[in-house]
Write a protein that holds these residues in place. Structure first.
Motif, PDB file in Angstrom:
ATOM      1  N   VAL A 116       0.853  -1.192   0.000  1.00 33.21           N
ATOM      2  CA  VAL A 116       0.000   0.000   0.000  1.00 33.21           C
ATOM      3  C   VAL A 116       0.890   1.243   0.000  1.00 33.21           C
ATOM      4  CG1 VAL A 116      -1.627   1.378   1.349  1.00 33.21           C
ATOM      5  CG2 VAL A 116      -1.945  -1.085   1.174  1.00 33.21           C
ATOM      6  N   ILE A 117       0.540   2.207  -0.819  1.00 38.03           N
ATOM      7  CA  ILE A 117       1.106   3.554  -0.769  1.00 38.03           C
ATOM      8  C   ILE A 117      -0.073   4.506  -0.616  1.00 38.03           C
ATOM      9  CG2 ILE A 117       2.328   5.360  -2.045  1.00 38.03           C
ATOM     10  CD1 ILE A 117       3.854   3.102  -3.490  1.00 38.03           C
ATOM     11  N   TYR A 118      -0.077   5.282   0.462  1.00 36.65           N
ATOM     12  CA  TYR A 118      -1.228   6.117   0.771  1.00 36.65           C
ATOM     13  C   TYR A 118      -0.775   7.559   0.947  1.00 36.65           C
ATOM     14  CZ  TYR A 118      -5.381   7.807   3.345  1.00 36.65           C
ATOM     15  OH  TYR A 118      -6.489   8.493   3.758  1.00 36.65           O
ATOM     16  N   LEU A 119      -1.392   8.451   0.181  1.00 31.72           N
ATOM     17  CA  LEU A 119      -1.167   9.890   0.314  1.00 31.72           C
ATOM     18  C   LEU A 119      -2.427  10.505   0.905  1.00 31.72           C
ATOM     19  CD1 LEU A 119       0.562   8.870  -2.330  1.00 31.72           C
ATOM     20  CD2 LEU A 119       0.915  11.332  -2.627  1.00 31.72           C
ATOM     21  N   PRO A 120      -2.496  10.641   2.218  1.00 28.23           N
ATOM     22  CA  PRO A 120      -3.760  11.081   2.833  1.00 28.23           C
ATOM     23  C   PRO A 120      -4.177  12.491   2.433  1.00 28.23           C
ATOM     24  CG  PRO A 120      -1.988  10.982   4.463  1.00 28.23           C
ATOM     25  CD  PRO A 120      -1.474  10.325   3.234  1.00 28.23           C
ATOM     26  N   LEU A 125      -4.975   6.189  -2.500  1.00 23.39           N
ATOM     27  CA  LEU A 125      -4.511   4.953  -1.888  1.00 23.39           C
ATOM     28  C   LEU A 125      -4.237   3.936  -3.001  1.00 23.39           C
ATOM     29  CD1 LEU A 125      -5.676   3.338   1.394  1.00 23.39           C
ATOM     30  CD2 LEU A 125      -5.167   1.909  -0.592  1.00 23.39           C
ATOM     31  N   TYR A 126      -2.964   3.689  -3.237  1.00 22.07           N
ATOM     32  CA  TYR A 126      -2.533   2.694  -4.210  1.00 22.07           C
ATOM     33  C   TYR A 126      -2.331   1.375  -3.476  1.00 22.07           C
ATOM     34  CZ  TYR A 126      -1.228   6.842  -6.980  1.00 22.07           C
ATOM     35  OH  TYR A 126      -1.219   8.037  -7.667  1.00 22.07           O
ATOM     36  N   SER A 127      -2.743   0.267  -4.094  1.00 21.48           N
ATOM     37  CA  SER A 127      -2.638  -1.019  -3.401  1.00 21.48           C
ATOM     38  C   SER A 127      -2.455  -2.145  -4.398  1.00 21.48           C
ATOM     39  CB  SER A 127      -3.890  -1.273  -2.549  1.00 21.48           C
ATOM     40  OG  SER A 127      -5.045  -1.345  -3.375  1.00 21.48           O
ATOM     41  N   ALA A 128      -1.900  -3.240  -3.902  1.00 23.07           N
ATOM     42  CA  ALA A 128      -1.742  -4.433  -4.732  1.00 23.07           C
ATOM     43  C   ALA A 128      -1.500  -5.640  -3.843  1.00 23.07           C
ATOM     44  CB  ALA A 128      -0.584  -4.280  -5.716  1.00 23.07           C
ATOM     45  N   GLY A 132      -3.110 -10.007  -8.054  1.00 16.85           N
ATOM     46  CA  GLY A 132      -4.437  -9.388  -8.046  1.00 16.85           C
ATOM     47  C   GLY A 132      -4.532  -8.067  -8.757  1.00 16.85           C
ATOM     48  N   GLY A 133      -3.472  -7.635  -9.443  1.00 19.80           N
ATOM     49  CA  GLY A 133      -3.492  -6.346 -10.120  1.00 19.80           C
ATOM     50  C   GLY A 133      -3.237  -5.198  -9.159  1.00 19.80           C
ATOM     51  N   ALA A 134      -3.051  -4.011  -9.728  1.00 19.52           N
ATOM     52  CA  ALA A 134      -2.794  -2.798  -8.952  1.00 19.52           C
ATOM     53  C   ALA A 134      -4.005  -1.882  -9.020  1.00 19.52           C
ATOM     54  CB  ALA A 134      -1.561  -2.082  -9.485  1.00 19.52           C
ATOM     55  N   GLN A 135      -4.269  -1.185  -7.921  1.00 16.19           N
ATOM     56  CA  GLN A 135      -5.448  -0.333  -7.847  1.00 16.19           C
ATOM     57  C   GLN A 135      -5.109   1.031  -7.263  1.00 16.19           C
ATOM     58  OE1 GLN A 135      -8.300  -2.604  -5.521  1.00 16.19           O
ATOM     59  NE2 GLN A 135      -9.052  -3.634  -7.365  1.00 16.19           N
ATOM     60  N   LEU A 136      -5.867   2.022  -7.669  1.00 10.95           N
ATOM     61  CA  LEU A 136      -5.871   3.346  -7.054  1.00 10.95           C
ATOM     62  C   LEU A 136      -7.288   3.623  -6.599  1.00 10.95           C
ATOM     63  CD1 LEU A 136      -4.986   6.201  -6.291  1.00 10.95           C
ATOM     64  CD2 LEU A 136      -5.218   6.849  -8.707  1.00 10.95           C
ATOM     65  N   ASN A 137      -7.471   3.726  -5.283  1.00 10.28           N
ATOM     66  CA  ASN A 137      -8.803   3.946  -4.704  1.00 10.28           C
ATOM     67  C   ASN A 137      -9.818   2.926  -5.226  1.00 10.28           C
ATOM     68  OD1 ASN A 137      -7.671   6.120  -3.363  1.00 10.28           O
ATOM     69  ND2 ASN A 137      -8.517   7.652  -4.741  1.00 10.28           N
ATOM     70  N   ALA A 189       3.144   3.402 -11.982  1.00 14.10           N
ATOM     71  CA  ALA A 189       2.148   2.323 -12.004  1.00 14.10           C
ATOM     72  C   ALA A 189       0.806   2.826 -12.538  1.00 14.10           C
ATOM     73  CB  ALA A 189       1.971   1.749 -10.602  1.00 14.10           C
ATOM     74  N   GLN A 190       0.486   4.062 -12.233  1.00 16.23           N
ATOM     75  CA  GLN A 190      -0.780   4.656 -12.665  1.00 16.23           C
ATOM     76  C   GLN A 190      -0.761   5.052 -14.137  1.00 16.23           C
ATOM     77  OE1 GLN A 190      -1.736   8.103 -10.308  1.00 16.23           O
ATOM     78  NE2 GLN A 190      -3.671   8.501 -11.367  1.00 16.23           N
ATOM     79  N   GLY A 191       0.427   5.095 -14.747  1.00 13.65           N
ATOM     80  CA  GLY A 191       0.535   5.517 -16.127  1.00 13.65           C
ATOM     81  C   GLY A 191       0.655   7.010 -16.313  1.00 13.65           C
ATOM     82  N   ARG A 192       0.802   7.764 -15.217  1.00 15.08           N
ATOM     83  CA  ARG A 192       0.967   9.209 -15.315  1.00 15.08           C
ATOM     84  C   ARG A 192       2.340   9.575 -15.870  1.00 15.08           C
ATOM     85  NH1 ARG A 192      -1.579  12.246 -11.373  1.00 15.08           N
ATOM     86  NH2 ARG A 192      -0.278  13.963 -12.137  1.00 15.08           N
ATOM     87  N   PHE A 193       3.336   8.740 -15.595  1.00 16.66           N
ATOM     88  CA  PHE A 193       4.676   8.890 -16.142  1.00 16.66           C
ATOM     89  C   PHE A 193       5.084   7.561 -16.755  1.00 16.66           C
ATOM     90  CE2 PHE A 193       4.393  12.413 -13.287  1.00 16.66           C
ATOM     91  CZ  PHE A 193       5.201  13.409 -13.845  1.00 16.66           C
ATOM     92  N   ASP A 194       6.022   7.633 -17.706  1.00 24.47           N
ATOM     93  CA  ASP A 194       6.441   6.422 -18.403  1.00 24.47           C
ATOM     94  C   ASP A 194       7.450   5.599 -17.620  1.00 24.47           C
ATOM     95  OD1 ASP A 194       4.951   6.975 -20.855  1.00 24.47           O
ATOM     96  OD2 ASP A 194       6.392   8.607 -21.165  1.00 24.47           O
ATOM     97  N   ALA A 195       8.248   6.255 -16.799  1.00 24.96           N
ATOM     98  CA  ALA A 195       9.314   5.544 -16.091  1.00 24.96           C
ATOM     99  C   ALA A 195       9.761   6.355 -14.891  1.00 24.96           C
ATOM    100  CB  ALA A 195      10.510   5.301 -17.020  1.00 24.96           C
ATOM    101  N   MET A 196      10.488   5.695 -13.992  1.00 21.76           N
ATOM    102  CA  MET A 196      11.183   6.381 -12.918  1.00 21.76           C
ATOM    103  C   MET A 196      12.519   5.676 -12.725  1.00 21.76           C
ATOM    104  SD  MET A 196      11.323   4.233 -10.038  1.00 21.76           S
ATOM    105  CE  MET A 196      11.604   5.413  -8.736  1.00 21.76           C
TER     106      MET A 196
END
Length: 263
Positions: A116-120, A125-128, A132-137, A189-196
């Protein structure tokens, strides 16, 4: 019915957010760690105390590795271990920014299985869970498909673009940056950027959660030399991190100079 590791991490991350957002980062008590290891605030310590108490009571047979806890090599004797960054991006927290995150992971025999990565402050809330795949909220996310380095949107600090760190001329990335490594992994992971990529020695707690979220979103991850990321090492530092879709990730690693000079 016992909750899954992922359910446990999500609940704990949300509780961490409740604690951290009670503090004003600009007025929170702050200390500087020895050896120029960066700042830590009373919020980091309060979150860490809650997480260690909650998670270890729920899974007493799991080991523990956290940025804000004294390392104990007993974790090397356990099949599973929590790897935790109570607040990733503490400097941003102190500045009053909203780009800091809680990063929580479960690792089994070197491989992340729940994360989980959570930015309150951003309500993200990113999770996996493994397989089971990756999710945002709660909604599925996937990595971007761009496979050419030139013009790729890449989260990377300026020092990593130094010419001596590349075999040829550094690629002409469309460069972005976020202070939190965990958030950087989540954005890819969200596809907002191509790489890090980061070429410095990298603490496991900064990227363990992001490693699984990236891979479940379809990305490939490795250290700067192209080797798979393995966690719960005796020395919990990795040789940098590169993440992107598999083709782009391979191209970036192949373009890096085989040097031990890390940035």
């Amino acid at each position: 019915m016992p909750e899954t590791d992922l359910e446990l991490l999500i609940s704990a991350a949300q509780a961490a957010g409740d604690i951290a957002t009670r503090y004003n980062g600009q007025s929170a008590k702050t200390w500087h760690k020895p050896d120029d290891a960066g700042p830590v605030t009373e919020a980091d310590l309060a979150v860490n105390e809650m997480l260690e108490d909650t998670l270890r009571k729920a899974r007493p047979d799991y080991g523990w590795l956290s940025e804000e806890s004294q390392d104990n090599m007993d974790r090397q004797q356990t099949d599973k271990v929590f790897i935790i960054d109570p607040i990733d991006g503490t400097r941003s927290f102190i500045e009053g920014s909203d780009t800091w995150a809680h990063a929580l992971a479960v690792v089994e025999k070197g491989v992340v299985t729940a994360a989980v990565i959570y930015l309150p402050r951003r309500e993200k809330l990113y999770s996996a869970a493994q397989g089971g795949g990756a999710q945002l909220n709660g909604a599925r996310v996937g990595t971007a498909s761009r496979d050419e380095m030139e013009g790729a949107r890449v989260l990377v600090a300026r020092p990593a673009m130094a010419p001596e760190l590349w075999k040829d001329t550094p690629p002409e990335f469309d460069r972005g940056y976020r202070p939190s490594l965990a958030y950087r992994t989540a954005l890819v992971a969200q596809g907002r950027f191509d790489a890090m990529l980061t070429l410095r020695p990298t603490w496991e707690w900064d990227v363990a959660a992001g490693d699984l979220i990236l891979r479940e979103a379809g990305a490939a991850t490795s250290d700067r030399h192209g080797a798979p990321l393995r966690f719960n090492n005796p020395d919990p530092r990795l040789a940098g991190v590169v993440a992107a879709n598999p083709i782009l990730k391979h191209k970036i690693c192949a373009a890096l100079a085989p040097t031990d000079k890390a940035q």
